[in-house]
Design a protein around this motif. Structure first.
Motif, PDB file in Angstrom:
ATOM      1  N   MET A 250       0.816  -1.223   0.000  1.00 40.75           N
ATOM      2  CA  MET A 250       0.000   0.000   0.000  1.00 40.75           C
ATOM      3  C   MET A 250       0.845   1.267   0.000  1.00 40.75           C
ATOM      4  N   GLY A 251       2.069   1.174   0.464  1.00 42.57           N
ATOM      5  CA  GLY A 251       2.948   2.332   0.469  1.00 42.57           C
ATOM      6  C   GLY A 251       2.492   3.418   1.418  1.00 42.57           C
ATOM      7  N   GLU A 252       2.575   4.649   0.988  1.00 39.63           N
ATOM      8  CA  GLU A 252       2.333   5.796   1.870  1.00 39.63           C
ATOM      9  C   GLU A 252       0.886   5.896   2.347  1.00 39.63           C
ATOM     10  N   HIS A 253      -0.025   5.168   1.712  1.00 35.98           N
ATOM     11  CA  HIS A 253      -1.441   5.234   2.091  1.00 35.98           C
ATOM     12  C   HIS A 253      -1.850   4.103   3.026  1.00 35.98           C
ATOM     13  N   ALA A 254      -0.883   3.360   3.561  1.00 32.46           N
ATOM     14  CA  ALA A 254      -1.192   2.168   4.354  1.00 32.46           C
ATOM     15  C   ALA A 254      -2.051   2.483   5.569  1.00 32.46           C
ATOM     16  N   ASP A 255      -1.746   3.558   6.284  1.00 32.90           N
ATOM     17  CA  ASP A 255      -2.524   3.882   7.482  1.00 32.90           C
ATOM     18  C   ASP A 255      -3.979   4.155   7.126  1.00 32.90           C
ATOM     19  N   GLN A 256      -4.207   4.845   6.022  1.00 32.70           N
ATOM     20  CA  GLN A 256      -5.557   5.169   5.594  1.00 32.70           C
ATOM     21  C   GLN A 256      -6.353   3.899   5.290  1.00 32.70           C
ATOM     22  N   PHE A 257      -5.744   2.969   4.572  1.00 34.72           N
ATOM     23  CA  PHE A 257      -6.413   1.710   4.270  1.00 34.72           C
ATOM     24  C   PHE A 257      -6.679   0.898   5.535  1.00 34.72           C
ATOM     25  N   ASP A 258      -5.689   0.812   6.400  1.00 36.39           N
ATOM     26  CA  ASP A 258      -5.795  -0.037   7.585  1.00 36.39           C
ATOM     27  C   ASP A 258      -6.867   0.473   8.541  1.00 36.39           C
ATOM     28  N   ARG A 259      -7.086   1.794   8.581  1.00 33.58           N
ATOM     29  CA  ARG A 259      -8.142   2.339   9.430  1.00 33.58           C
ATOM     30  C   ARG A 259      -9.529   1.976   8.897  1.00 33.58           C
ATOM     31  N   VAL A 260      -9.672   1.997   7.579  1.00 32.98           N
ATOM     32  CA  VAL A 260     -10.976   1.724   6.964  1.00 32.98           C
ATOM     33  C   VAL A 260     -11.277   0.233   6.931  1.00 32.98           C
ATOM     34  N   ALA A 261     -10.277  -0.584   6.623  1.00 28.74           N
ATOM     35  CA  ALA A 261     -10.445  -2.034   6.495  1.00 28.74           C
ATOM     36  C   ALA A 261      -9.309  -2.711   7.252  1.00 28.74           C
ATOM     37  N   PRO A 262      -9.435  -2.849   8.580  1.00 32.46           N
ATOM     38  CA  PRO A 262      -8.321  -3.341   9.399  1.00 32.46           C
ATOM     39  C   PRO A 262      -7.772  -4.673   8.901  1.00 32.46           C
ATOM     40  N   LEU A 263      -6.461  -4.728   8.762  1.00 30.26           N
ATOM     41  CA  LEU A 263      -5.828  -5.904   8.182  1.00 30.26           C
ATOM     42  C   LEU A 263      -5.985  -7.139   9.055  1.00 30.26           C
ATOM     43  N   TRP A 264      -6.059  -6.964  10.367  1.00 32.65           N
ATOM     44  CA  TRP A 264      -6.218  -8.128  11.235  1.00 32.65           C
ATOM     45  C   TRP A 264      -7.552  -8.826  10.966  1.00 32.65           C
ATOM     46  N   GLN A 265      -8.577  -8.054  10.576  1.00 27.96           N
ATOM     47  CA  GLN A 265      -9.864  -8.670  10.269  1.00 27.96           C
ATOM     48  C   GLN A 265      -9.775  -9.519   8.995  1.00 27.96           C
ATOM     49  N   SER A 266      -9.110  -8.976   7.981  1.00 28.54           N
ATOM     50  CA  SER A 266      -8.963  -9.751   6.747  1.00 28.54           C
ATOM     51  C   SER A 266      -8.125 -10.998   6.981  1.00 28.54           C
ATOM     52  N   TYR A 267      -7.100 -10.883   7.795  1.00 36.49           N
ATOM     53  CA  TYR A 267      -6.293 -12.071   8.125  1.00 36.49           C
ATOM     54  C   TYR A 267      -7.165 -13.140   8.789  1.00 36.49           C
ATOM     55  N   ALA A 268      -8.024 -12.716   9.721  1.00 37.43           N
ATOM     56  CA  ALA A 268      -8.921 -13.666  10.390  1.00 37.43           C
ATOM     57  C   ALA A 268      -9.893 -14.291   9.396  1.00 37.43           C
ATOM     58  N   GLY A 269     -10.389 -13.491   8.455  1.00 38.87           N
ATOM     59  CA  GLY A 269     -11.306 -14.022   7.454  1.00 38.87           C
ATOM     60  C   GLY A 269     -10.640 -15.023   6.534  1.00 38.87           C
ATOM     61  N   LEU A 270      -9.411 -14.751   6.126  1.00 40.89           N
ATOM     62  CA  LEU A 270      -8.676 -15.666   5.265  1.00 40.89           C
ATOM     63  C   LEU A 270      -8.336 -16.960   6.007  1.00 40.89           C
ATOM     64  N   GLU A 271      -7.951 -16.850   7.254  1.00 39.70           N
ATOM     65  CA  GLU A 271      -7.678 -18.054   8.046  1.00 39.70           C
ATOM     66  C   GLU A 271      -8.919 -18.939   8.148  1.00 39.70           C
ATOM     67  N   ARG A 272     -10.058 -18.313   8.408  1.00 42.42           N
ATOM     68  CA  ARG A 272     -11.300 -19.085   8.518  1.00 42.42           C
ATOM     69  C   ARG A 272     -11.637 -19.753   7.185  1.00 42.42           C
ATOM     70  N   TYR A 273     -11.457 -19.014   6.096  1.00 43.45           N
ATOM     71  CA  TYR A 273     -11.745 -19.562   4.775  1.00 43.45           C
ATOM     72  C   TYR A 273     -10.843 -20.766   4.490  1.00 43.45           C
ATOM     73  N   LEU A 274      -9.564 -20.648   4.785  1.00 48.61           N
ATOM     74  CA  LEU A 274      -8.640 -21.744   4.530  1.00 48.61           C
ATOM     75  C   LEU A 274      -8.985 -22.968   5.379  1.00 48.61           C
ATOM     76  N   THR A 275      -9.419 -22.746   6.608  1.00 50.43           N
ATOM     77  CA  THR A 275      -9.823 -23.848   7.471  1.00 50.43           C
ATOM     78  C   THR A 275     -11.055 -24.560   6.912  1.00 50.43           C
ATOM     79  N   LYS A 276     -12.011 -23.770   6.414  1.00 51.57           N
ATOM     80  CA  LYS A 276     -13.250 -24.357   5.885  1.00 51.57           C
ATOM     81  C   LYS A 276     -13.010 -25.120   4.584  1.00 51.57           C
ATOM     82  N   THR A 277     -12.017 -24.700   3.811  1.00 53.89           N
ATOM     83  CA  THR A 277     -11.810 -25.305   2.483  1.00 53.89           C
ATOM     84  C   THR A 277     -10.681 -26.314   2.466  1.00 53.89           C
TER      85      THR A 277
END
Length: 278
Positions: A250-277
């Protein structure tokens, strides 16, 4: 169709985090997504700047029921009982009875729930309509992947995309494939991208944040990042490693993205998806 009019909800006192749209429908004005109850004063202020009040809006078109998109729906209907709320068949029961949604969100956010999202009220069943096919001149169609209950709306080249095409924060060209639990489906999301391409919209109206007309390029970036994120999670990166890699992209805009769509949430979603599949 008249011009798209976006209202910045100033979520978390920040510009460009959540935006909702005033659009024309066959029977008058409609609102695309409404944000959480915590931003209702900003929504009313934004409408007033357009010379409108909540009661001038006849319909609420919801992309899905996540709180940043639809949390205020019940509160708005309580103030404006004539409002009709359109939502996917999968999401409709959770508008009428949001108790399960609230319990899940409170587990996730804890003490932050109330300041972030505000009150979560039910929408009377009489006010709910299913977003399928022709919705007041807009074509509503399933856009699953981010959530099983996600729909988008297409009219005259404009796609009201919600989160179906990811998150993009101008002036950055990066497209973030926000992947929260519990029902992320990467394969279905690629199928959604193909379906959007087939319909060939001329512009994408994103809730996070703004309108973009480089549709093919945007979708290419979105799908590339979605696969990159899945590959990183599948390699067993820790949440810290995953977040650091994404922030580097993301570069210089990383903080802006992370505030809107927290990366820890996406990590949790991907982990759950991988477990289910697996």
């Amino acid at each position: 169709m008249g011009p798209l009019r976006i209202i910045d909800l100033h979520f978390g006192d920040r510009e460009g985090a959540i935006g909702v749209y005033v659009v024309e429908a066959d029977d008058g004005l409609a609102l695309f997504d409404c944000g959480p109850s915590s931003t209702l004063p900003a929504l009313e202020h934004g409408l007033a700047e357009l010379g409108l009040a909540l009661t001038d809006v006849r319909n609420l078109l919801l992309s899905h029921i996540h709180l940043d998109h639809a949390g205020a729906a019940g509160t708005i209907v309580a103030r404006h009982p004539a409002l009709t709320v359109w939502v996917s068949p999968v999401g409709a029961p959770h508008l009428v009875d949001p108790s399960r949604l609230e319990r899940s969100a409170r587990r996730l956010y804890g003490d932050l729930f109330d300041p972030l999202w505000g009150a979560l009220q039910p929408v009377p069943e009489a006010n709910v309509r299913l977003a399928e096919g022709d919705v007041l001149g807009w074509e509503a169609f399933p856009t699953v992947g981010h959530a099983t209950h996600h729909v988008a709306y297409l009219r005259e080249g404009t796609l009201l995309a919600g989160d179906a095409c990811g998150v993009r924060m101008a002036p950055s060209a990066y497209v973030l494939p926000v992947c929260p639990p519990p029902d992320l489906d990467v394969g279905a999301w690629h199928a959604t991208a193909a379906e959007i391409r087939r319909r060939a919209p001329e512009r994408l109206a994103l809730i996070h944040f703004g309108v973009f007309d480089d549709v093919a390029t945007h979708l290419d970036r979105f799908e590339t990042e979605l696969d990159r994120w899945l590959e990183r999670a599948a390699r067993g990166l820790t949440v810290e490693e995953f977040s650091a890699a994404a922030r580097a992209d993301m570069g210089e805009h990383a903080d802006q993205f992370d505030r809107v769509a927290p990366l820890w949430q996406s990590y949790a979603g991907l982990e759950r998806y991988l477990t289910k599949t697996s």
